[in-house]
Scaffold this active site. Structure first.
Site, PDB file in Angstrom:
ATOM      1  N   CYS A 137       0.812  -1.229   0.000  1.00 18.44           N
ATOM      2  CA  CYS A 137       0.000   0.000   0.000  1.00 18.44           C
ATOM      3  C   CYS A 137       0.847   1.282   0.000  1.00 18.44           C
ATOM      4  CB  CYS A 137      -0.954  -0.007   1.183  1.00 18.44           C
ATOM      5  SG  CYS A 137      -0.215  -0.600   2.705  1.00 18.44           S
ATOM      6  N   GLN A 164       1.059   4.730   9.305  1.00 19.73           N
ATOM      7  CA  GLN A 164       0.107   3.826   8.664  1.00 19.73           C
ATOM      8  C   GLN A 164      -1.094   3.508   9.557  1.00 19.73           C
ATOM      9  OE1 GLN A 164       3.897   1.662   6.607  1.00 19.73           O
ATOM     10  NE2 GLN A 164       2.003   0.532   6.392  1.00 19.73           N
ATOM     11  N   ARG A 269       3.072   2.234  12.641  1.00 23.03           N
ATOM     12  CA  ARG A 269       1.609   2.098  12.746  1.00 23.03           C
ATOM     13  C   ARG A 269       1.113   3.173  13.691  1.00 23.03           C
ATOM     14  NH1 ARG A 269      -0.813  -0.651   9.277  1.00 23.03           N
ATOM     15  NH2 ARG A 269       0.213  -2.633   9.697  1.00 23.03           N
ATOM     16  N   HIS A 276      -3.178   6.121   4.839  1.00 20.23           N
ATOM     17  CA  HIS A 276      -1.780   6.210   5.274  1.00 20.23           C
ATOM     18  C   HIS A 276      -1.208   7.587   4.947  1.00 20.23           C
ATOM     19  CE1 HIS A 276      -2.074   2.067   6.078  1.00 20.23           C
ATOM     20  NE2 HIS A 276      -1.389   1.548   5.087  1.00 20.23           N
TER      21      HIS A 276
HETATM   22  P1  NAP Z   1      -9.337  -8.550   5.942  1.00 17.59           P
HETATM   23  O1  NAP Z   1     -10.195  -7.333   5.968  1.00 17.59           O
HETATM   24  O2  NAP Z   1      -8.828  -9.044   7.241  1.00 17.59           O
HETATM   25  O3  NAP Z   1     -10.177  -9.714   5.184  1.00 17.59           O
HETATM   26  C1  NAP Z   1      -9.645 -10.958   4.773  1.00 17.59           C
HETATM   27  C2  NAP Z   1     -10.699 -12.070   4.955  1.00 17.59           C
HETATM   28  O4  NAP Z   1     -10.949 -12.265   6.338  1.00 17.59           O
HETATM   29  C3  NAP Z   1     -12.073 -11.794   4.390  1.00 17.59           C
HETATM   30  O5  NAP Z   1     -12.107 -12.019   3.007  1.00 17.59           O
HETATM   31  C4  NAP Z   1     -12.955 -12.769   5.153  1.00 17.59           C
HETATM   32  O6  NAP Z   1     -12.929 -14.055   4.497  1.00 17.59           O
HETATM   33  C5  NAP Z   1     -12.240 -12.888   6.490  1.00 17.59           C
HETATM   34  N1  NAP Z   1     -12.933 -12.214   7.608  1.00 17.59           N
HETATM   35  C6  NAP Z   1     -12.980 -12.711   8.860  1.00 17.59           C
HETATM   36  N2  NAP Z   1     -13.636 -11.866   9.677  1.00 17.59           N
HETATM   37  C7  NAP Z   1     -14.007 -10.798   8.947  1.00 17.59           C
HETATM   38  C8  NAP Z   1     -14.719  -9.612   9.243  1.00 17.59           C
HETATM   39  N3  NAP Z   1     -15.175  -9.313  10.474  1.00 17.59           N
HETATM   40  N4  NAP Z   1     -14.910  -8.707   8.243  1.00 17.59           N
HETATM   41  C9  NAP Z   1     -14.459  -8.954   7.018  1.00 17.59           C
HETATM   42  N5  NAP Z   1     -13.802 -10.077   6.678  1.00 17.59           N
HETATM   43  C10 NAP Z   1     -13.558 -11.013   7.636  1.00 17.59           C
HETATM   44  O7  NAP Z   1      -8.054  -8.338   5.022  1.00 17.59           O
HETATM   45  P2  NAP Z   1      -7.681  -7.099   4.070  1.00 17.59           P
HETATM   46  O8  NAP Z   1      -7.158  -5.997   4.881  1.00 17.59           O
HETATM   47  O9  NAP Z   1      -8.828  -6.834   3.144  1.00 17.59           O
HETATM   48  O10 NAP Z   1      -6.421  -7.706   3.286  1.00 17.59           O
HETATM   49  C11 NAP Z   1      -6.557  -8.700   2.270  1.00 17.59           C
HETATM   50  C12 NAP Z   1      -5.227  -8.858   1.564  1.00 17.59           C
HETATM   51  O11 NAP Z   1      -4.876  -7.624   0.942  1.00 17.59           O
HETATM   52  C13 NAP Z   1      -4.049  -9.197   2.506  1.00 17.59           C
HETATM   53  O12 NAP Z   1      -3.166 -10.058   1.861  1.00 17.59           O
HETATM   54  C14 NAP Z   1      -3.389  -7.861   2.732  1.00 17.59           C
HETATM   55  O13 NAP Z   1      -2.018  -7.987   3.051  1.00 17.59           O
HETATM   56  C15 NAP Z   1      -3.578  -7.204   1.369  1.00 17.59           C
HETATM   57  N6  NAP Z   1      -3.578  -5.740   1.428  1.00 17.59           N
HETATM   58  C16 NAP Z   1      -4.260  -5.098   2.393  1.00 17.59           C
HETATM   59  C17 NAP Z   1      -4.249  -3.718   2.439  1.00 17.59           C
HETATM   60  C18 NAP Z   1      -5.002  -2.963   3.502  1.00 17.59           C
HETATM   61  O14 NAP Z   1      -4.860  -1.743   3.553  1.00 17.59           O
HETATM   62  N7  NAP Z   1      -5.779  -3.598   4.354  1.00 17.59           N
HETATM   63  C19 NAP Z   1      -3.528  -2.992   1.477  1.00 17.59           C
HETATM   64  C20 NAP Z   1      -2.844  -3.684   0.470  1.00 17.59           C
HETATM   65  C21 NAP Z   1      -2.881  -5.070   0.459  1.00 17.59           C
HETATM   66  P3  NAP Z   1     -14.228 -15.020   4.394  1.00 17.59           P
HETATM   67  O15 NAP Z   1     -15.383 -14.203   3.918  1.00 17.59           O
HETATM   68  O16 NAP Z   1     -13.822 -16.066   3.415  1.00 17.59           O
HETATM   69  O17 NAP Z   1     -14.413 -15.509   5.797  1.00 17.59           O
END
Ligand code: NAP
Length: 369
Positions: A137, A164, A269, A276
């Site tokens: 990011c 961040q 963080r 960010h």
């Molecule tokens: P996240 O919000 O934690 O979601 C990932 C998965 O967790 C969801 O698809 C869902 O899968 C599950 N989950 C469990 N509890 C949840 C809840 N209460 N709300 C929503 N989902 C829940 O992860 P993310 O931040 O989107 O990141 C996904 C990927 O993108 C990672 O590899 C991360 O490193 C990358 N990334 C993130 C960012 C960022 O700013 N966050 C930036 C760049 C890249 P199910 O529906 O299958 O259970």
């Protein structure tokens, strides 16, 4: 129409991606199939997509996955690690688009940020590359903001200090920061409206609460609220964190640079929820005027916005709260440093869920379609 599988659409990056795709009517041109790792068989929650496949599919079903033309996943590195190699091994020839970091270092993958590296993406597509990964990011936000300087080969090196948001770590972490806010508030709510209370007594109460055993910190390990954490991701052998290491590696991979541009910094963080911020010290190859630098930065893309170096503009338009939910990339505090005539400071903010994650993936999918 291409069959496109969506995995991780419920997470933060995934839900921002789906919202953007709905807004841009991208679903009109694809046959979307939604997968889940936890809610198999339930109905898809998007009422606007009534004509699409209604039931959630099992994200571990190789038979269904292997029939797709394109898979776009925002589920995370663990999922990619379990599925990607096996799928390729059984002969799947489709396109894989990923938000996670795990495939970024592979030789036959491209980190996508098309306003910056469209030509590279096009060239690799023509060579038959089929795996495209979104960048880290802060790296994507930095490149989108400073692309004019990179493009004109003006950067000798960059040192960056990041600020961040909690959401950069995932949904569970963001939720924990909100719990921390609630925990603190509950302990002092009876004191804050009483003007006779000494503010240092409130501060002491907050500090005591932060050190109590019940403080919610399962994910961050320490309090983030009323504090910060100058460490993101695991330790590398050279003393950097992995997040800091990505700065140089991913920048140079995205730019396909033939001579490495040094990038280093300290990633921190902070207790913001979304978006960010980054403070740059940049050594340019030339002693340019501020005006010249601003014109070069401004002319690269329509999202970057120069914020004038004054108090009012800075506090109103150069903050994570201002930029959240926007594609804009404000950059300000542009000034020459006393250190060296070619050294400049700059400060940028950007929504890490948009240009820092979902938007490059959406645009890559659109390129394929
Ligand atoms: P996240 O919000 O934690 O979601 C990932 C998965 O967790 C969801 O698809 C869902 O899968 C599950 N989950 C469990 N509890 C949840 C809840 N209460 N709300 C929503 N989902 C829940 O992860 P993310 O931040 O989107 O990141 C996904 C990927 O993108 C990672 O590899 C991360 O490193 C990358 N990334 C993130 C960012 C960022 O700013 N966050 C930036 C760049 C890249 P199910 O529906 O299958 O259970």
């Amino acid at each position: 129409m291409k069959d496109v599988g969506f995995i991780g659409w419920r997470g933060m990056v995934g839900s921002v991606l789906i919202n953007r795709m709905m807004k841009k009517r991208d679903f009109d041109n694809i046959n979307a199939i939604f997968f889940t790792t936890s809610q198999y068989g339930k109905s898809i929650p998007f009422t606007d997509l009534k004509n699409k496949n209604m039931k959630l599919q099992d994200a571990y079903n190789f038979e269904i996955l292997s029939q797709l033309d394109i898979i776009i996943t925002c589920q995370g590195s663990n999922y990619t690690n379990k599925i990607y190699y096996k799928l390729r091994k059984i002969g799947w020839k489709g396109y894989w688009i990923d938000a996670a970091s795990i495939l970024r270092t592979l030789k036959n993958t491209i980190i996508v940020l098309d306003p910056v590296n469209f030509k590279l993406i096009e060239q690799k597509l023509n060579m038959g590359i089929k795996t495209f990964v979104g960048g880290n990011c802060t790296v994507s936000l930095m490149l989108m903001t400073l692309a004019g300087l990179f493009y004109n080969n003006l950067i000798e090196w960059i040192f960056v200090s990041t600020y961040q948001a909690a959401s950069g770590a995932g949904a569970k972490f963001m939720q924990e920061l909100v719990f921390q806010m609630k925990y603190i508030y509950k302990s002092i709510s009876h004191l804050i409206n009483d003007s006779s209370t000494n503010i240092l007594d409130i501060e002491k109460k907050i500090s005591n609460k932060m050190n109590s055993t019940n403080f919610p910190k399962n994910n961050f390990k320490v309090p983030l609220i009323n504090s910060l954490i100058p460490w993101i991701d695991k330790k590398m052998d050279n003393g950097q964190t992995k997040e800091e290491w990505k700065g140089q590696f991913e920048t140079n991979k995205i730019l396909n640079a033939n001579k490495i541009i040094p990038v280093d910094g300290i990633c921190v963080r902070i207790a913001t929820l979304r978006s960010h911020s980054q403070s740059f010290t940049i050594k340019l190859k030339k002693n340019l005027s501020i005006n010249n630098i601003e014109n070069i930065i401004n002319s690269h893309n329509k999202w970057v916005k120069i914020i004038s170096n004054d108090f009012n503009s800075t506090i109103n338009y150069l903050t994570p709260s201002f930029v959240s939910g926007k594609l804009d990339l404000p950059i300000g505090r542009i000034k020459k440093l006393n250190i060296d005539k070619n050294c400049f400071s700059m400060f940028s903010v950007g929504d890490q869920l948009l240009w820092g994650a979902a938007e490059p993936l959406r645009r890559m999918l659109k390129l394929l379609i």
